[in-house]
Design a protein around this motif. Structure first.
Motif, PDB file in Angstrom:
ATOM      1  N   GLN A 227      76.461  41.774  23.767  1.00  0.00           N
ATOM      2  CA  GLN A 227      76.742  40.396  24.152  1.00  0.00           C
ATOM      3  C   GLN A 227      77.175  39.571  22.945  1.00  0.00           C
ATOM      4  OE1 GLN A 227      73.017  39.061  25.766  1.00  0.00           O
ATOM      5  NE2 GLN A 227      72.189  38.442  23.799  1.00  0.00           N
TER       6      GLN A 227
ATOM      7  N   ASP B 251      83.003  31.701  29.102  1.00  0.00           N
ATOM      8  CA  ASP B 251      82.909  32.723  30.149  1.00  0.00           C
ATOM      9  C   ASP B 251      83.938  33.824  29.938  1.00  0.00           C
ATOM     10  OD1 ASP B 251      80.790  31.454  31.364  1.00  0.00           O
ATOM     11  OD2 ASP B 251      82.067  30.288  32.711  1.00  0.00           O
TER      12      ASP B 251
ATOM     13  N   LYS C  15      77.794  32.345  22.855  1.00  0.00           N
ATOM     14  CA  LYS C  15      78.849  31.381  23.131  1.00  0.00           C
ATOM     15  C   LYS C  15      78.940  30.379  21.985  1.00  0.00           C
ATOM     16  CE  LYS C  15      78.847  31.783  28.159  1.00  0.00           C
ATOM     17  NZ  LYS C  15      78.694  31.082  29.467  1.00  0.00           N
TER      18      LYS C  15
ATOM     19  N   ASN D   2      73.360  28.293  20.073  1.00  0.00           N
ATOM     20  CA  ASN D   2      73.289  29.582  19.393  1.00  0.00           C
ATOM     21  C   ASN D   2      73.517  29.411  17.891  1.00  0.00           C
ATOM     22  OD1 ASN D   2      72.936  31.275  21.721  1.00  0.00           O
ATOM     23  ND2 ASN D   2      75.083  30.881  22.234  1.00  0.00           N
TER      24      ASN D   2
ATOM     25  N   GLU E 168      75.502  27.034  24.278  1.00  0.00           N
ATOM     26  CA  GLU E 168      74.385  27.665  24.973  1.00  0.00           C
ATOM     27  C   GLU E 168      74.861  28.910  25.713  1.00  0.00           C
ATOM     28  OE1 GLU E 168      71.796  25.143  27.308  1.00  0.00           O
ATOM     29  OE2 GLU E 168      72.691  23.383  26.380  1.00  0.00           O
ATOM     30  N   GLY E 169      74.003  29.917  25.763  1.00  0.00           N
ATOM     31  CA  GLY E 169      74.269  31.081  26.586  1.00  0.00           C
ATOM     32  C   GLY E 169      75.043  32.164  25.865  1.00  0.00           C
ATOM     33  N   TYR E 170      75.357  33.220  26.621  1.00  0.00           N
ATOM     34  CA  TYR E 170      75.993  34.403  26.057  1.00  0.00           C
ATOM     35  C   TYR E 170      77.105  34.916  26.966  1.00  0.00           C
ATOM     36  CZ  TYR E 170      72.145  34.570  22.768  1.00  0.00           C
ATOM     37  OH  TYR E 170      71.253  34.247  21.777  1.00  0.00           O
TER      38      TYR E 170
END
Length: 654
Positions: free
Chosen positions: A143, A113, A146, A27, A43-45
């Motif tokens: 959101q 998380d 991460k 990100n 990576e990810g949200y």
């Protein structure tokens, strides 16, 4: 057969492709004001769910957790639960953790998380929650990307000064202003409580020249301004509330110049030699009066002035002769020490280069607001040992509608060229310990120029965002163009909308077929630039009949004086010179921008109330007068006429 060169090339290509994929999966740094110092993308949200919780592990963090939950609800409509205990996936977690590199206000945020906000002190935890709210409000599901954030300020004092002496600024606006400062990690609001207008706009008569002191005063009944003031209790509550947002309120009683309010009340302490806006420093009664005045707000276990600092002014006093200079220096030293005797730190405007002399003035533990290098040379003040707040007049003073200083600050220049180390033309090293931080200011010099609190805020907000950036992160990486295009995606603060924004795109934002008398609309107001249209089946209306009202303004179908279309705000009444005939059916359109308010009847411009010049002293002096309106919508008046086809647009058609 093996082809080592080819195999090596393929291997290198694969490695580069892998690295590229890894980089692309990480990100990018989220946009926040002020810009984050450090970001490591993952990576990810983190996507909040309906069971969102805020977990804290120490009692000192409970109030911050509650404020975070309240603000989250104000922005996103969901109030997270607050609890102590075990952290689960999907939670926010607030925790104190020692980290010397972060200082008193720094923080880290680890977004996985769950979201962990840690800091050495409570201020850092609070600033971390501001970062999370800003990131969350820039997308529909709130959101968070991460990644790992480490953030800390370059300067410890980051703030704004507002002149409430020459123009009354309601306490509710000051409360909102503290919230806005806090949302952008600015931690000082300096409230200038007394001042006066310029006598050339009042027939060159000190007795008629406007002056005001804005605090309730029991020691000297009648000293308090009658056109707007703060009770001691509401000023206490305002300061205490700001403290929960980690904003320090610095109250200022400005002496011994800018003091016409005091000489109006007690003429014998005014200076006959230097002007009645100067106190007579040779008169013992001046000290008797001011000692009692300061004491009222400083004494006791629960004083009216709550914070650690009190500003005593000390700017722009005459330096015509050596005797008055020495008196001024003695006066300054006395009130520094007098304020300190109540356990407060004194703040002063820099004036000792303007007033050089032999009388000593206390230096240790005194904060100097360096505003003009001719009044206080920053290098000289640093050598003396003063800690300075950079507030250079030529760069950061707003004086609405004045022909000097700025009407709106040059934010591009400030963003690209200025930092708190730039005190006028004197350049300190970045983060020099002599410089505590930077501020900007609004001075309401031109009493009676029609300016509204909404007009002031329209000037303040973009500069507040800019100054927030440059006092926290003096060398941001993003360009001004990116900053300027993204900044308006952020709220002023949770629950604050002084700009009157409805939506974020041009076009129709509200309509209704009929407006019933007394009806309440879903929006309190709409800010610049707007268009409001409606059809009017006119009836004879009593004087003072309102079309719409908000907490800050009224639009009249029949104004209280002349029965004309018009509006009132901030004590000013402006009319268009138009009144419909009873039984007349017309289409009405009102357009408002930061400089004017226009009335159209049946598609034709009837009158544009724009900036006009007012002349004084047979034309020798002049002042601009502004007639703007943030259009009120909150409640319809008790009119007899029929209002239909109301439409509110977030733009002005070309």
């Amino acid at each position: 057969m093996r082809y080592p060169i080819l195999n090596k090339s393929i291997g290198t290509l694969c490695l580069l492709l892998y690295i590229a994929l890894e980089i692309s999966a990480q990100n990018t740094k989220p946009f926040v004001i002020p810009e984050l110092k450090e970001w490591k993308g993952k990576e990810g949200y983190f996507v909040p769910n309906s069971q969102l919780r805020i977990i804290y592990n120490e009692p000192a963090l409970q109030k911050i957790a509650e404020t975070f939950a309240d603000d989250y609800q104000a922005l996103f409509g969901i109030r997270p639960q607050i609890a102590q205990g075990k952290v689960n996936k999907g939670d926010f977690f607030l925790t104190l953790k020692t980290d010397r590199k972060l200082g008193k206000e720094g923080y880290t945020i680890d977004i996985t998380d769950y979201v962990k906000v840690s800091a050495p002190e409570t201020a850092g935890i609070y600033w971390g929650t501001r970062t999370l709210l800003q990131i969350g409000e820039q997308n529909d599901n709130h959101q968070l990307p991460k990644g790992l954030i480490r953030d800390f300020p370059d300067y410890s004092m980051r703030g704004f000064m507002i002149d409430c002496g020459r123009k009354y600024i309601p306490i509710n606006y000051l409360r909102d202003l503290a919230k806005v400062l806090s949302y952008y990690k600015m931690n000082v609001l300096h409230v200038h409580l007394n001042d006066n207008g310029f006598k050339q706009f009042f027939n060159h008569d000190w007795d008629k020249t406007y002056a005001a002191f804005r605090l309730e005063c029991e020691t000297f009944p009648g000293l308090t301004a009658r056109d707007g003031y703060y009770t001691k209790q509401e000023f206490i509550e305002f300061q205490d509330e700001a403290t929960t947002y980690f904003v320090e309120i610095i109250p200022e009683i400005d002496v011994p110049a800018h003091t016409l309010a005091f000489s109006h009340y007690k003429p014998e302490i005014g200076s006959k030699q230097y002007g009645m806006d100067h106190l007579d420093l040779s008169n013992p009664e001046t000290y008797t009066f001011l000692n009692a005045l300061f004491k009222e707000y400083l004494e006791g276990e629960e004083p009216v002035f709550r914070g650690p600092r009190v500003h005593i002014g000390t700017d722009e006093y005459s330096n015509k002769d050596k005797e008055v200079v020495e008196q001024f220096r003695a006066f300054t030293d006395h009130y520094i020490r007098y304020v300190e005797s109540f356990g407060k730190k004194a703040c002063v405007w820099g004036a000792l280069t303007h007033a050089p002399g032999e009388t000593p003035v206390k230096v240790e533990n005194v904060d100097m607001f360096t505003w003009n290098n001719n009044f206080a040379n920053p290098r000289e003040m640093a050598k003396l040992g003063y800690k300075q707040i950079c507030i250079p007049d030529w760069a950061v003073y707003i004086v609405p509608l004045a022909p000097y200083y700025h009407d709106y600050l040059d934010n591009k220049y400030l963003y690209e060229e200025w930092t708190p180390a730039h005190v006028g033309k004197v350049m300190f090293d970045e983060k020099d310990p002599a410089i505590l931080g930077g501020m900007f200011a609004v001075w309401n010099d031109l009493v009676g120029n029609g300016i509204s609190v909404k007009d002031i805020h329209h000037r303040v907000f973009p500069s507040l965002q800019t100054m927030a950036m440059k006092t926290w992160n003096a060398n941001p990486l993003i360009t001004f163009d990116i900053f300027d295009s993204n900044r308006m995606a952020l709220s002023e603060a949770p629950g604050v909308n002084q700009l009157g924004r409805i939506g974020d795109k041009p076009g129709l934002v509200y309509e209704t077929a009929n407006v019933q008398p007394g009806a309440k609309l879903p929006f309190p107001e709409i800010g610049y630039n707007y268009t409001v249209t409606f059809d009017l089946d006119a009836q004879s209306e009593a004087l003072g009949t309102e079309l719409f009202r908000s907490p800050d303004a009224v639009f009249y179908l029949s104004d209280p004086v002349s029965g004309l279309f018009g509006f009132a705000r901030d004590g000013y009444l402006n009319t268009f010179g138009f009144s419909p005939y009873p039984g007349e059916k017309i289409n009405v359109r009102i357009e408002g921008d930061p400089l004017s308010t226009s009335l159209y009847i049946n598609g034709k411009l009837f009158k544009k109330l724009d900036v006009q010049m007012q002349f004084y002293n047979s034309g020798k002096d002049s002042m601009k007068y502004i007639r703007t309106l943030v259009f009120p919508l909150e409640k319809a008046g008790n009119f007899k006429s029929r209002i239909t086809n109301l439409k509110v647009y977030n733009h002005i058609p070309k």
